[in-house]
Structures are given as structure tokens and as C-alpha cells.
Design a protein around this motif. Structure first.
Motif, mmCIF file in Angstrom:
data_model
loop_
_atom_site.group_PDB
_atom_site.id
_atom_site.type_symbol
_atom_site.label_atom_id
_atom_site.label_comp_id
_atom_site.label_asym_id
_atom_site.label_seq_id
_atom_site.Cartn_x
_atom_site.Cartn_y
_atom_site.Cartn_z
ATOM 1 N N TRP A 1 0.959 -1.055 -0.017
ATOM 2 C CA TRP A 1 0.174 -0.182 0.044
ATOM 3 C C TRP A 1 0.649 1.340 -0.140
ATOM 4 C CZ3 TRP A 1 -4.991 0.499 -0.686
ATOM 5 C CH2 TRP A 1 -5.529 -0.627 -0.822
ATOM 6 N N TYR A 2 2.101 1.130 0.794
ATOM 7 C CA TYR A 2 2.867 2.408 0.412
ATOM 8 C C TYR A 2 3.410 2.848 -0.958
ATOM 9 C CZ TYR A 2 3.565 1.384 5.694
ATOM 10 O OH TYR A 2 3.198 1.134 6.730
ATOM 11 N N VAL A 3 3.595 1.522 -1.443
ATOM 12 C CA VAL A 3 4.073 1.828 -3.167
ATOM 13 C C VAL A 3 2.707 2.342 -4.097
ATOM 14 C CG1 VAL A 3 4.655 0.837 -5.193
ATOM 15 C CG2 VAL A 3 5.803 0.142 -2.900
ATOM 16 N N VAL A 4 1.529 1.781 -3.592
ATOM 17 C CA VAL A 4 0.427 2.273 -4.312
ATOM 18 C C VAL A 4 0.087 3.738 -4.120
ATOM 19 C CG1 VAL A 4 -2.231 2.004 -4.247
ATOM 20 C CG2 VAL A 4 -0.594 -0.152 -4.325
ATOM 21 N N VAL A 5 0.279 4.172 -2.794
ATOM 22 C CA VAL A 5 -0.278 5.549 -2.329
ATOM 23 C C VAL A 5 0.886 6.401 -2.949
ATOM 24 C CG1 VAL A 5 -0.646 7.093 -0.432
ATOM 25 C CG2 VAL A 5 -1.599 4.705 -0.347
ATOM 26 N N GLY A 6 2.018 6.019 -2.838
ATOM 27 C CA GLY A 6 3.221 6.776 -3.403
ATOM 28 C C GLY A 6 2.930 6.977 -4.979
ATOM 29 N N VAL A 7 2.380 6.202 -5.574
ATOM 30 C CA VAL A 7 2.187 6.270 -7.121
ATOM 31 C C VAL A 7 1.334 7.031 -7.321
ATOM 32 C CG1 VAL A 7 1.729 5.022 -9.425
ATOM 33 C CG2 VAL A 7 3.358 3.963 -7.748
ATOM 34 N N TRP A 8 0.202 6.929 -6.473
ATOM 35 C CA TRP A 8 -1.069 7.844 -6.419
ATOM 36 C C TRP A 8 -0.581 9.447 -6.348
ATOM 37 C CZ3 TRP A 8 -4.965 5.203 -2.803
ATOM 38 C CH2 TRP A 8 -5.481 4.114 -3.591
ATOM 39 N N VAL A 9 0.031 9.437 -5.346
ATOM 40 C CA VAL A 9 0.636 11.054 -4.978
ATOM 41 C C VAL A 9 1.258 11.608 -6.322
ATOM 42 C CG1 VAL A 9 1.870 12.476 -3.270
ATOM 43 C CG2 VAL A 9 0.218 10.673 -2.619
ATOM 44 N N PHE A 10 2.222 10.762 -6.577
ATOM 45 C CA PHE A 10 3.124 11.213 -7.681
ATOM 46 C C PHE A 10 2.230 11.700 -8.904
ATOM 47 C CE2 PHE A 10 5.630 10.378 -11.559
ATOM 48 C CZ PHE A 10 6.602 11.364 -11.310
ATOM 49 N N GLN A 11 1.412 10.654 -9.415
ATOM 50 C CA GLN A 11 0.350 11.006 -10.601
ATOM 51 C C GLN A 11 -0.562 12.070 -10.206
ATOM 52 O OE1 GLN A 11 -0.809 6.806 -11.703
ATOM 53 N NE2 GLN A 11 0.771 7.077 -12.903
ATOM 54 N N ILE A 12 -1.024 12.195 -9.367
ATOM 55 C CA ILE A 12 -1.805 13.509 -8.989
ATOM 56 C C ILE A 12 -0.926 14.858 -9.448
ATOM 57 C CG2 ILE A 12 -3.057 14.735 -7.373
ATOM 58 C CD1 ILE A 12 -4.153 11.907 -6.222
ATOM 59 N N ILE A 13 0.073 14.916 -8.414
ATOM 60 C CA ILE A 13 0.919 16.067 -8.561
ATOM 61 C C ILE A 13 1.453 16.270 -10.220
ATOM 62 C CG2 ILE A 13 3.238 16.938 -7.928
ATOM 63 C CD1 ILE A 13 2.877 15.713 -5.204
ATOM 64 N N PHE A 14 1.950 15.285 -10.674
ATOM 65 C CA PHE A 14 2.378 15.297 -12.130
ATOM 66 C C PHE A 14 1.189 15.816 -13.000
ATOM 67 C CE2 PHE A 14 2.465 13.055 -15.946
ATOM 68 C CZ PHE A 14 3.542 13.869 -16.868
ATOM 69 N N SER A 15 -0.051 15.149 -12.878
ATOM 70 C CA SER A 15 -0.955 15.585 -13.805
ATOM 71 C C SER A 15 -1.361 16.924 -13.786
ATOM 72 C CB SER A 15 -2.145 14.647 -13.463
ATOM 73 O OG SER A 15 -1.812 13.260 -13.776
#
Length: 447
Positions: free
Chosen positions: A394-408
Motif C-alpha cells: 500500500w505504501y507503493v500504491v499511495v506513493g504512485v497515486w500522489v506522484f501521478q496526482i501532482i504530475f498531472s
């Protein structure tokens, strides 16, 4: 004068569809992360790695029985709705075969991107290839009535139920024939060649499903995935070929088409666009989540009661027929109801805006998940494959979510489309599309 066909403009986008798409894309990673990160032997079997902590158990229920398949169903619905948006807009701009020409060119490129995701980025669970194949059949149904689309969805549902029932029946039949042969053997009676084959096949199944063999298989899988890119490619290639051939042409085609047709229905009826009364979305939430999650918990309990023995689970599960598609449909409807209610409330626009940005860059973000996760877990990257527990994923999942929200969010401040969306559009229309926003004209996505 002939009208030039143009891709969808920013002002034509529907905020709620982008938000649902973004949430679906993020949700898909909850299920995909297991395929990226761990051996399949440990997917449903908690004892392979002795994952008995409360957090691991909760994660096991969520990923395998509560939301499994629901976000993919939501994503498939958005694919069906997106098809209608595209072809109806094209039909307004041009007559004749131009709309079909653009539509099928778009699908051909999608199919090639799917192959790239599978065979180059090495994500064996790629969905783009399946969407492209299913999309080939959709154009004739662009103007179909809601009634016909519902009939087609029911047909696809029936096919998946039948195929699930058929597989289960055959597996249980193998077991019954083997047990009958074993009883005869204990009585020292001669076995026919067929009975000997059945008994041998069952002993192999028992051996492969033993905890010792599962752990041995998991260790080998981890070893294979910790190698160089060519070696990982060689290991995954048979799995990729199976997923993008036999699995699709067996039952997965109908699995995807079921939700695509339902997405077309939900778009035509205004359910996906939030045009229905609030009480309907409330019903979606209450009924969808109560029945869907409730059934998932019962299924998970049955699997644990069977001590993770699949054949024992088939005997004691609450309902004997295959209702997987009904379960994921209920949970998917719950997601839709909750998202629309949050949107209608106006209380969390900032929250939905982040996911709407992700949804606008869905193509880029989907392939980005493959890049990030394969480089993080595979041996030719950071090599974390098989090193994290199911709860730690879940740490990886949430990390990817945060990155993609900021990137987008940052990307859309300066560019009209995502980088891969721009490539896809340019290839589809065979013309370089504008990418950079005009100075001082930062548009926001609106309903």
C-alpha cells in the motif's frame, strides 16, 4: 468544403467522467500491484508467507474479495462511454466513412501501445490490447438503443457465468473421478487406463497445491524476477502470450464487453454524467456496497474456512454458482454512486479535481504505472520483487497515486494533453497536434 476532423478539445471534456476515470485508474493499481510485486502463489494464500497480521488480513480481504475487479469494471465502463463521445462528435463533423476511419485508426494504435506495454514494459496484465480488440466490435452499436445494449450486456454476463460454472464443474469432476479411482485402488481393484490417468492428474494437483510446493514455486518466481531484463522478458513472455491470446478468447473478451456495454448504457441514460436524481446514486451506494462488500466478506470467510484449499472452498462457499460479475457490478455501481454524490455535494471539488487531472492523462498514467512498478520491483530495476508484504504494498500504491496526482496537475498547467495522449492523437489524425497551452490561457476542466 470538407470539414477537417479535430480531436476532442479541452472545453468539450466532462469533469465528472474525467474524475471517475482518474479514480478508476488509481483503483486499478490496488489490484495490479500484486502482479507487479509478488508471486501468484501468494495472491490468495496467506500461509505461503505466513501473512497473518491484522493489516495483512485486511489487505487480503480488500484486494481479493471486496474491490477485486470493480475498478477495472469502472474503467471499462468509461471506455464504452468514451467510444460514444468520440464517434458521435466525429459524426457531427463529417459524413461518410471518416468517423469510422478515425475510430479504427485510433484502435489500431491502442492495440500497438498495448503490445508495447506487455512485451516491452513487461506488464503481463495489460488491458489496452484487450480494449483495442473489444473496441473493434463496438462501432456498429454506436446508435443502438439502450434496450439492445442491455440485451448484449446480459448475453455477455450469461456467457461469463456459464464459462465459470463450466470450469468449476470440470475441476470438481476431475476430483470426484480421482477419489472414486482412489477408493477402488484401496480395495485392490484393477483400474482402467482412464481411471489411472484421473488419479495421476489429481495427485499432481494435490502436490502442486501443497504449501511446500507453493513456497517452492514462489521462491523460484522471485529468483526469476530478480534477473536482467532479457531474462525477465524470457520468463514473462509465455504468460503475456497466454493473457493476450487464450485468456481473451476464452472468457475475458465477454468480461470486458459486459462492462463496456453497461458503460454505454450508463452514459446514454445519464447515470455516468450525474444527470439522474440523487436518490438513485444513494441507492447505488447502499445496495452496491452492502451486497457487494457483504458477499465479498462471506467469500473470504469461506476461503479461510477451507484453509485456502481451492477445492474445499468450492464445496463450502455460500452460493455454488459463479456470481463474480454480479459482485463486481454491485461494487462498481457503489463507486459510481459515491463519486457522483461527492461531486454533487460540492464539498470536495479539490479532491475530485486531482483525480480529474489524472483522468485526463489516463493513457499516460496507465503506462506510467507500468514503468514505475516494473522498475521498482523487477531485478533490472530496484529489485523489490517478493520483498514486501501485501500490506506494505500500500505504501507503493499511495506513493504512485500522489506522484501521478501532482504530475498531472503540473503538466496540465502548461500542456493541453498528456504526453502519450498527444502522441496517440497525432498518430490517429496523422497530423502533429498542438500541445503547449497559449500563454495566459490556462483552462480548467469544466462540466
Amino acid at each position: 468544403m470538407e470539414t477537417t476532423i479535430q480531436p476532442l478539445q479541452q472545453k468539450e471534456r466532462l469533469f465528472i467522467l474525467d474524475a471517475i476515470r482518474g479514480i478508476a485508474l488509481c483503483g486499478i493499481l490496488i489490484l495490479n500491484i500484486g502482479g507487479f510485486a509478488r508471486p501468484h502463489q501468494a495472491s490468495r494464500h496467506l500461509l505461503v508467507y505466513n501473512e497473518t497480521s491484522p493489516v495483512d488480513l485486511a489487505s487480503w480481504y480488500v484486494t481479493n474479495f471486496l474491490v477485486e475487479g470493480s475498478y477495472r469494471g469502472l474503467f471499462s465502463m468509461l471506455f464504452g462511454a468514451g467510444m460514444l463521445l468520440l464517434v458521435h462528435r466525429l459524426a457531427k463533423q463529417h459524413t461518410g466513412l471518416a468517423a469510422a476511419d478515425i475510430y479504427y485508426r485510433r484502435l489500431i494504435w491502442l492495440l500497438l501501445f498495448g503490445l508495447f506495454n506487455a512485451y516491452v514494459l513487461l506488464w503481463f496484465g495489460d488491458i489496452l490490447y484487450a480494449y483495442a480488440l473489444c473496441g473493434l466490435f463496438l462501432f456498429p452499436f454506436r446508435n443502438s438503443s439502450i434496450k439492445l445494449l442491455l440485451v448484449l450486456a446480459i448475453f455477455c454476463f450469461a456467457v461469463t457465468v456459464y464459462k465459470g460454472w463450466s470450469r468449476t464443474t470440470e475441476r470438481l469432476a476431475v476430483r470426484e473421478r480421482a477419489l472414486a479411482a482412489l477408493a477402488l485402488e484401496k480395495q485392490q481393484k484393477a483400474l482402467t487406463d482412464k481411471q489411472q490417468e484421473d488419479l495421476k492428474a489429481w495427485k499432481m494437483i494435490e502436490e502442486k497445491s501443497s504449501i511446500a510446493k507453493l513456497r517452492e514455486g514462489a521462491e523460484k518466481k522471485v529468483s526469476d524476477m530478480q534477473k536482467s531484463y532479457p531474462e525477465v522478458w524470457e520468463h514473462l513472455a509465455p504468460m503475456i502470450r497466454a493473457f493476450e491470446s487464450t485468456k481473451i478468447y476464452d472468457a475475458f473478451f465477454f468480461d470486458v464487453m459486459l462492462f463496456i456495454f453497461l458503460g454505454m448504457v450508463f452514459y446514454k441514460t445519464g447515470i455516468l454524467t450525474g444527470d439522474k436524481p440523487l436518490w438513485l446514486y444513494g441507492v447505488f451506494v447502499v445496495v452496491g456496497y452492502t451486497l457487494g462488500f457483504g458477499w465479498g466478506i462471506l467469500e473470504g470467510n469461506a476461503y479461510r474456512a477451507a484453509n485456502f484449499d481451492y477445492y474445499r472452498y468450492l464445496e463450502i462457499r455460500p452460493i455454488k454458482i459463479e456470481i463474480y460479475q454480479l459482485h463486481r457490478l454491485l461494487v462498481t455501481c457503489g463507486h459510481i454512486g459515491l463519486i457522483v454524490l461527492v461531486w454533487k455535494s460540492g464539498w470536495m471539488d479539490w479532491f475530485l479535481k486531482g483525480f480529474a487531472n489524472v483522468g485526463q492523462l489516463a493513457f499516460t498514467n496507465y503506462l506510467m504505472q507500468s514503468v514505475l512498478c516494473t522498475l521498482f520491483f523487477h531485478g533490472y530495476g530496484l529489485g523489490f520483487y517478493g520483498k514486501l508484504t501485501r500490506s506494505e504494498l500500500w505504501y507503493v500504491v499511495v506513493g504512485v497515486w500522489v506522484f501521478q496526482i501532482i504530475f498531472s496537475a503540473i503538466w496540465l498547467r502548461y500542456f493541453l494533453y498528456g504526453p502519450l495522449e498527444w502522441v496517440w492523437r497525432s498518430l490517429t489524425y496523422w497530423k502533429r497536434q498542438p500541445l503547449v497551452r497559449a500563454a495566459g490561457s490556462i483552462e480548467t476542466v469544466s462540466a
